[in-house]
Design an enzyme around this catalytic site. Structure first.
Site, PDB file in Angstrom:
ATOM      1  N   LYS A 109      17.894  -3.662  -1.063  1.00 19.97           N
ATOM      2  CA  LYS A 109      17.864  -2.201  -1.212  1.00 19.97           C
ATOM      3  C   LYS A 109      19.009  -1.548  -0.429  1.00 19.97           C
ATOM      4  O   LYS A 109      19.541  -0.515  -0.853  1.00 19.97           O
ATOM      5  CB  LYS A 109      16.515  -1.655  -0.749  1.00 19.97           C
ATOM      6  CG  LYS A 109      15.322  -2.136  -1.570  1.00 19.97           C
ATOM      7  CD  LYS A 109      15.349  -1.639  -3.002  1.00 19.97           C
ATOM      8  CE  LYS A 109      15.835  -2.621  -4.015  1.00 19.97           C
ATOM      9  NZ  LYS A 109      15.838  -2.100  -5.398  1.00 19.97           N
ATOM     10  N   ASP A 154      16.716  -9.678 -19.323  1.00 17.99           N
ATOM     11  CA  ASP A 154      16.196 -10.398 -18.173  1.00 17.99           C
ATOM     12  C   ASP A 154      17.270 -10.415 -17.096  1.00 17.99           C
ATOM     13  O   ASP A 154      18.293 -11.100 -17.225  1.00 17.99           O
ATOM     14  CB  ASP A 154      15.820 -11.831 -18.577  1.00 17.99           C
ATOM     15  CG  ASP A 154      15.219 -12.629 -17.429  1.00 17.99           C
ATOM     16  OD1 ASP A 154      15.072 -12.066 -16.323  1.00 17.99           O
ATOM     17  OD2 ASP A 154      14.898 -13.814 -17.638  1.00 17.99           O
ATOM     18  N   LYS A 206       4.648  -7.041 -23.250  1.00 18.76           N
ATOM     19  CA  LYS A 206       4.346  -5.928 -22.343  1.00 18.76           C
ATOM     20  C   LYS A 206       5.165  -4.692 -22.713  1.00 18.76           C
ATOM     21  O   LYS A 206       4.688  -3.563 -22.574  1.00 18.76           O
ATOM     22  CB  LYS A 206       4.621  -6.347 -20.895  1.00 18.76           C
ATOM     23  CG  LYS A 206       3.664  -7.415 -20.383  1.00 18.76           C
ATOM     24  CD  LYS A 206       3.981  -7.794 -18.941  1.00 18.76           C
ATOM     25  CE  LYS A 206       3.013  -8.854 -18.425  1.00 18.76           C
ATOM     26  NZ  LYS A 206       3.327  -9.246 -17.019  1.00 18.76           N
ATOM     27  N   TYR A 258      14.136  -8.394   0.474  1.00 15.64           N
ATOM     28  CA  TYR A 258      13.991  -7.220  -0.397  1.00 15.64           C
ATOM     29  C   TYR A 258      14.667  -6.011   0.237  1.00 15.64           C
ATOM     30  O   TYR A 258      15.410  -5.276  -0.428  1.00 15.64           O
ATOM     31  CB  TYR A 258      12.515  -6.925  -0.655  1.00 15.64           C
ATOM     32  CG  TYR A 258      12.291  -5.690  -1.505  1.00 15.64           C
ATOM     33  CD1 TYR A 258      12.478  -5.729  -2.884  1.00 15.64           C
ATOM     34  CD2 TYR A 258      11.904  -4.484  -0.926  1.00 15.64           C
ATOM     35  CE1 TYR A 258      12.278  -4.596  -3.660  1.00 15.64           C
ATOM     36  CE2 TYR A 258      11.706  -3.348  -1.692  1.00 15.64           C
ATOM     37  CZ  TYR A 258      11.892  -3.409  -3.066  1.00 15.64           C
ATOM     38  OH  TYR A 258      11.707  -2.273  -3.826  1.00 15.64           O
ATOM     39  N   SER A 309       2.092  -0.002  -6.931  1.00 13.82           N
ATOM     40  CA  SER A 309       3.060  -0.614  -7.836  1.00 13.82           C
ATOM     41  C   SER A 309       2.763  -2.092  -7.998  1.00 13.82           C
ATOM     42  O   SER A 309       2.268  -2.741  -7.072  1.00 13.82           O
ATOM     43  CB  SER A 309       4.484  -0.431  -7.285  1.00 13.82           C
ATOM     44  OG  SER A 309       5.416  -1.209  -8.000  1.00 13.82           O
ATOM     45  N   SER A 349      15.433   2.087  -1.636  1.00 10.75           N
ATOM     46  CA  SER A 349      14.193   2.201  -0.874  1.00 10.75           C
ATOM     47  C   SER A 349      14.499   2.696   0.522  1.00 10.75           C
ATOM     48  O   SER A 349      15.589   2.461   1.057  1.00 10.75           O
ATOM     49  CB  SER A 349      13.492   0.842  -0.782  1.00 10.75           C
ATOM     50  OG  SER A 349      12.439   0.866   0.158  1.00 10.75           O
TER      51      SER A 349
END
Length: 352
Positions: free
Chosen positions: A209, A86, A63, A205, A241, A168
């Protein structure tokens, strides 16, 4: 600062400021998490500014090569390099930093864009909950390991180097549970199987953030004012996204997928629009560098962070999380302790 759902909607319907531009000739830019979405679009913007080197760091080589070709095709820039890392593997992060120390030279801009959302409890090879490791621990590890190269670049340049860490606006709606705040090892608690029940995984998540914001502010507290390095947290906004692809892949109820699709249709920016926030955090605000240090970028400007971050409880947790983060990462790399001693100072805090 408090943020309501209405203010979130208003922001998403606001006109996104145009992309910031700068002369990056002679500079090295590193974007981690650059093969898709916001990271890829940010890399294209950097490429158009013609840095001496643009390194895109991706987990997947195939990718990454596709992204490399796309950047060159759309911008005509042929100075882009693909490196592999990674963040779900501390050894990979440490090896990446070692390679950069040997081959990367000075580093002027570091953009830590990589992140994951994982609704189910999964451990990395290192034994940490995957969202916590990728979004906070490994992000902090690579940022710290590259500080010598960032400061070296800043000293040789008239412009301080920048660390940009993706956060975020979700951090506005996260107040850590009382037992997490009271813990001397909140990261260990947040990573434990006992804690990570489905209810808590829904906010994992957002917790990560919040940790990004706390890390940026804690690092800034420990950088001397004369150090030519600024750390900035950034909110890219709600964008289309691949970050949310896991919900499309794992959600079994079609009504949930439809609701998510409608929400994106009504509110989401494009990945390119979101990338403009990363670019501003990386090259903008040079007329007031002090304002950028430890700042939180949203809609092309520095805005106030969440009330919890500014509270006494938030300051206390910030220092506790910093200490635990350094303790954990010192066990990963023996370079962490030396970097902390050589480049950072101890703020006036009872925690330290």
């Amino acid at each position: 600062m408090k943020k309501s759902v209405l203010s979130f909607v208003i922001d998403q319907w606001s006109v996104v400021p145009p992309v910031e531009t700068a002369n990056l000739s002679g500079q090295t830019v590193l974007v981690v998490g650059a093969n898709v979405g916001i990271g890829l679009e940010a890399s294209k913007h950097f490429a158009r500014m013609r840095p001496a080197r643009l390194i895109i760091a991706c987990r997947n080589e195939a990718k990454g090569k596709v992204a490399l070709a796309e950047i060159e095709q759309e911008t005509g820039y042929n100075g882009c390099e693909l490196w592999i890392v990674d963040l779900a593997n501390f050894a990979s992060v440490a090896a990446f930093a070692d390679k950069f120390e040997k081959e990367g030279g000075d580093l002027h801009i570091l953009v830590m864009n990589a992140g994951i959302v994982q609704p189910d409890y999964q451990l990395t090879i290192d034994g940490w909950e995957s969202v916590l490791q990728v979004n906070h621990l490994a992000t902090s590890l690579l940022s710290l390991l590259l500080i010598p190269q960032l400061i070296a670049a800043g000293k040789k340049s008239s412009t301080p180097s920048r660390i940009v860490i993706m956060s975020s606006e979700l951090h506005y709606w996260i107040t850590p549970a009382k037992e997490v705040q009271a813990s001397s090892k909140p990261l260990e608690m947040l990573s434990s199987q006992e804690w990570c029940i489905p209810k808590h995984m829904q906010s994992q998540y957002g917790e990560s953030k919040l940790l990004n914001v706390l890390f940026v502010r804690a690092l800034t507290d420990r950088l001397q004012s004369v150090t030519p390095l600024s750390a900035v947290a950034v909110n890219p906004g709600y964008c289309y996204s691949q970050l949310r692809r896991v919900w499309y892949e794992t959600t079994t109820f079609s009504v949930s997928k439809i609701a998510l699709a409608i929400q994106e249709r009504l509110l989401a920016w494009t990945a390119e629009q979101g990338s403009r926030q990363l670019i501003f955090a990386a090259v903008g605000g040079r007329d007031n560098e002090e304002n950028m240090k430890g700042g939180y970028v949203s809609l092309g400007r520095i805005v106030e962070v969440a009330d919890f971050v500014l509270s006494d409880e938030g300051h206390k947790m910030q220092d506790i999380v910093w200490k635990e983060t350094i303790d954990i990462l010192s066990g990963v790399s023996d370079k962490i302790g030396q970097i902390v001693r050589d480049y950072l100072v101890v703020p006036d805090s009872p925690i330290n």
